[in-house]
Design a protein around this motif. Structure first.
Motif, mmCIF file in Angstrom:
data_model
loop_
_atom_site.group_PDB
_atom_site.id
_atom_site.type_symbol
_atom_site.label_atom_id
_atom_site.label_comp_id
_atom_site.label_asym_id
_atom_site.label_seq_id
_atom_site.Cartn_x
_atom_site.Cartn_y
_atom_site.Cartn_z
ATOM 1 N N LEU A 161 -1.160 -6.628 6.761
ATOM 2 C CA LEU A 161 -0.827 -6.433 5.350
ATOM 3 C C LEU A 161 0.565 -5.829 5.190
ATOM 4 C CD1 LEU A 161 -1.737 -6.344 2.353
ATOM 5 C CD2 LEU A 161 -2.789 -4.119 2.870
ATOM 6 N N ASP A 162 1.403 -6.522 4.434
ATOM 7 C CA ASP A 162 2.751 -6.035 4.151
ATOM 8 C C ASP A 162 2.698 -4.946 3.087
ATOM 9 O OD1 ASP A 162 5.554 -5.874 4.145
ATOM 10 O OD2 ASP A 162 5.778 -7.527 2.730
ATOM 11 N N TYR A 163 3.644 -4.030 3.180
ATOM 12 C CA TYR A 163 3.738 -2.946 2.197
ATOM 13 C C TYR A 163 4.462 -3.397 0.933
ATOM 14 C CZ TYR A 163 5.411 1.344 -0.018
ATOM 15 O OH TYR A 163 5.707 2.324 -0.921
ATOM 16 N N GLN A 164 5.631 -3.987 1.100
ATOM 17 C CA GLN A 164 6.459 -4.340 -0.048
ATOM 18 C C GLN A 164 6.423 -5.842 -0.293
ATOM 19 O OE1 GLN A 164 10.049 -2.506 1.588
ATOM 20 N NE2 GLN A 164 10.081 -1.172 -0.206
ATOM 21 N N MET A 165 5.669 -6.235 -1.309
ATOM 22 C CA MET A 165 5.620 -7.635 -1.718
ATOM 23 C C MET A 165 6.053 -7.705 -3.178
ATOM 24 S SD MET A 165 2.052 -8.776 0.106
ATOM 25 C CE MET A 165 1.221 -7.199 -0.163
ATOM 26 N N GLU A 166 6.567 -8.851 -3.539
ATOM 27 C CA GLU A 166 7.118 -8.996 -4.884
ATOM 28 C C GLU A 166 6.098 -8.688 -5.979
ATOM 29 O OE1 GLU A 166 9.076 -12.509 -7.565
ATOM 30 O OE2 GLU A 166 9.598 -12.437 -5.440
ATOM 31 N N ASN A 167 4.888 -9.174 -5.813
ATOM 32 C CA ASN A 167 3.896 -9.044 -6.887
ATOM 33 C C ASN A 167 2.765 -8.073 -6.587
ATOM 34 O OD1 ASN A 167 5.213 -10.958 -8.525
ATOM 35 N ND2 ASN A 167 4.283 -12.619 -7.359
ATOM 36 N N SER A 168 2.843 -7.346 -5.468
ATOM 37 C CA SER A 168 1.769 -6.404 -5.177
ATOM 38 C C SER A 168 2.246 -5.316 -4.223
ATOM 39 C CB SER A 168 0.538 -7.127 -4.616
ATOM 40 O OG SER A 168 0.870 -8.009 -3.585
ATOM 41 N N ASN A 169 1.532 -4.208 -4.279
ATOM 42 C CA ASN A 169 1.822 -3.050 -3.441
ATOM 43 C C ASN A 169 0.776 -2.997 -2.331
ATOM 44 O OD1 ASN A 169 1.161 -0.214 -2.633
ATOM 45 N ND2 ASN A 169 2.957 0.246 -3.873
ATOM 46 N N GLY A 170 1.241 -2.954 -1.096
ATOM 47 C CA GLY A 170 0.324 -2.975 0.037
ATOM 48 C C GLY A 170 -0.678 -1.838 0.054
ATOM 49 N N LEU A 171 -0.272 -0.645 -0.386
ATOM 50 C CA LEU A 171 -1.208 0.489 -0.397
ATOM 51 C C LEU A 171 -2.358 0.242 -1.365
ATOM 52 C CD1 LEU A 171 1.198 3.557 -0.189
ATOM 53 C CD2 LEU A 171 -0.365 2.725 1.580
ATOM 54 N N GLU A 172 -2.053 -0.325 -2.517
ATOM 55 C CA GLU A 172 -3.111 -0.623 -3.491
ATOM 56 C C GLU A 172 -4.050 -1.705 -2.958
ATOM 57 O OE1 GLU A 172 -0.954 -1.653 -7.017
ATOM 58 O OE2 GLU A 172 -0.274 0.416 -7.333
ATOM 59 N N GLU B 207 -10.543 -4.412 9.764
ATOM 60 C CA GLU B 207 -9.411 -3.774 10.428
ATOM 61 C C GLU B 207 -8.122 -4.203 9.726
ATOM 62 O OE1 GLU B 207 -10.041 -1.570 12.510
ATOM 63 O OE2 GLU B 207 -11.872 -2.080 13.569
ATOM 64 N N VAL B 208 -7.329 -3.240 9.290
ATOM 65 C CA VAL B 208 -6.084 -3.540 8.584
ATOM 66 C C VAL B 208 -4.911 -2.950 9.352
ATOM 67 C CG1 VAL B 208 -4.759 -3.293 6.444
ATOM 68 C CG2 VAL B 208 -7.251 -3.580 6.344
ATOM 69 N N VAL B 209 -3.949 -3.817 9.653
ATOM 70 C CA VAL B 209 -2.693 -3.400 10.267
ATOM 71 C C VAL B 209 -1.649 -3.442 9.162
ATOM 72 C CG1 VAL B 209 -0.937 -3.916 11.998
ATOM 73 C CG2 VAL B 209 -3.358 -4.344 12.504
ATOM 74 N N PHE B 210 -1.106 -2.291 8.853
ATOM 75 C CA PHE B 210 -0.104 -2.183 7.799
ATOM 76 C C PHE B 210 1.248 -2.533 8.396
ATOM 77 C CE2 PHE B 210 1.793 0.058 4.102
ATOM 78 C CZ PHE B 210 0.944 -0.436 3.126
ATOM 79 N N CYS B 211 1.917 -3.521 7.830
ATOM 80 C CA CYS B 211 3.185 -4.016 8.368
ATOM 81 C C CYS B 211 4.300 -3.786 7.353
ATOM 82 C CB CYS B 211 3.102 -5.511 8.638
ATOM 83 S SG CYS B 211 1.752 -6.009 9.698
ATOM 84 N N THR B 212 5.433 -3.318 7.836
ATOM 85 C CA THR B 212 6.533 -3.089 6.919
ATOM 86 C C THR B 212 7.858 -3.063 7.663
ATOM 87 O OG1 THR B 212 7.384 -1.616 5.189
ATOM 88 C CG2 THR B 212 6.295 -0.580 7.070
ATOM 89 N N ALA B 213 8.896 -3.357 6.929
ATOM 90 C CA ALA B 213 10.254 -3.213 7.457
ATOM 91 C C ALA B 213 10.778 -1.818 7.135
ATOM 92 C CB ALA B 213 11.169 -4.271 6.855
ATOM 93 N N LEU B 214 10.047 -1.102 6.303
ATOM 94 C CA LEU B 214 10.442 0.227 5.843
ATOM 95 C C LEU B 214 9.939 1.298 6.803
ATOM 96 C CD1 LEU B 214 11.601 1.934 3.433
ATOM 97 C CD2 LEU B 214 9.262 1.974 2.556
ATOM 98 N N GLU B 215 10.851 2.028 7.369
ATOM 99 C CA GLU B 215 10.485 3.121 8.270
ATOM 100 C C GLU B 215 10.356 4.394 7.439
ATOM 101 O OE1 GLU B 215 11.863 4.938 12.568
ATOM 102 O OE2 GLU B 215 12.776 3.121 11.796
ATOM 103 N N SER B 216 9.113 4.706 7.052
ATOM 104 C CA SER B 216 8.868 5.842 6.172
ATOM 105 C C SER B 216 7.626 6.599 6.631
ATOM 106 C CB SER B 216 8.673 5.362 4.732
ATOM 107 O OG SER B 216 8.135 6.380 3.930
#
Length: 128
Positions: free
Chosen positions: A56-67, A80-89
């Motif tokens: 699951l991506d964090y930053q998508m145009e029409n949705s927020n990965g956390l939600e 099982e969910v693997v949170f994927c992102t380009a954002l190092e936070s």
């Protein structure tokens, strides 16, 4: 428990390049039912397919990965969910883990070996 590789796997990301790479890696690892979605809402509309694993991506145009993560876990906490992102936070990583993600994956660090290790860890946990 069944082999996680025969359960559906979801890739939820609006980046077609990343999606193609991850889909290729999962195919090479033996996954046979891979579904891709460009946004979280489409993923949730297909959650009845009962995936064993979601990238699951964090930053998508029409949705927020956390939600979307919260909605997935509300549907069935065992996915099982693997949170994927380009954002190092660190803040996002902590929030993802608190909401039920089992891995926080930086896209810039992804290798086939890393994805294989993640899948193997899930498989081992399911069989234990």
């Amino acid at each position: 428990m069944k082999n996680i590789k025969i359960l559906p796997a979801f890739i939820v990301d609006d980046d077609p390049f990343w999606t193609a790479i991850l889909k290729q890696i999962l195919t090479e690892l033996g996954f046979t039912k891979i579904h891709t979605f460009e946004d979280g809402v489409d993923c949730l509309n297909h959650i009845h397919l009962n995936p064993g694993l979601i990238f699951l991506d964090y930053q998508m145009e029409n949705s927020n990965g956390l939600e979307i993560l919260q909605e997935v876990k509300n549907y069935f906490p065992g996915i099982e969910v693997v949170f994927c992102t380009a954002l190092e936070s660190l803040e996002v990583a902590i929030a993802a883990i608190e909401h039920g993600s089992v891995e926080y994956l930086l896209k810039s660090n992804v290798t086939e070996e890393l994805v294989k290790d993640i899948v193997d860890n899930f498989q081992s946990a399911k069989l234990a």
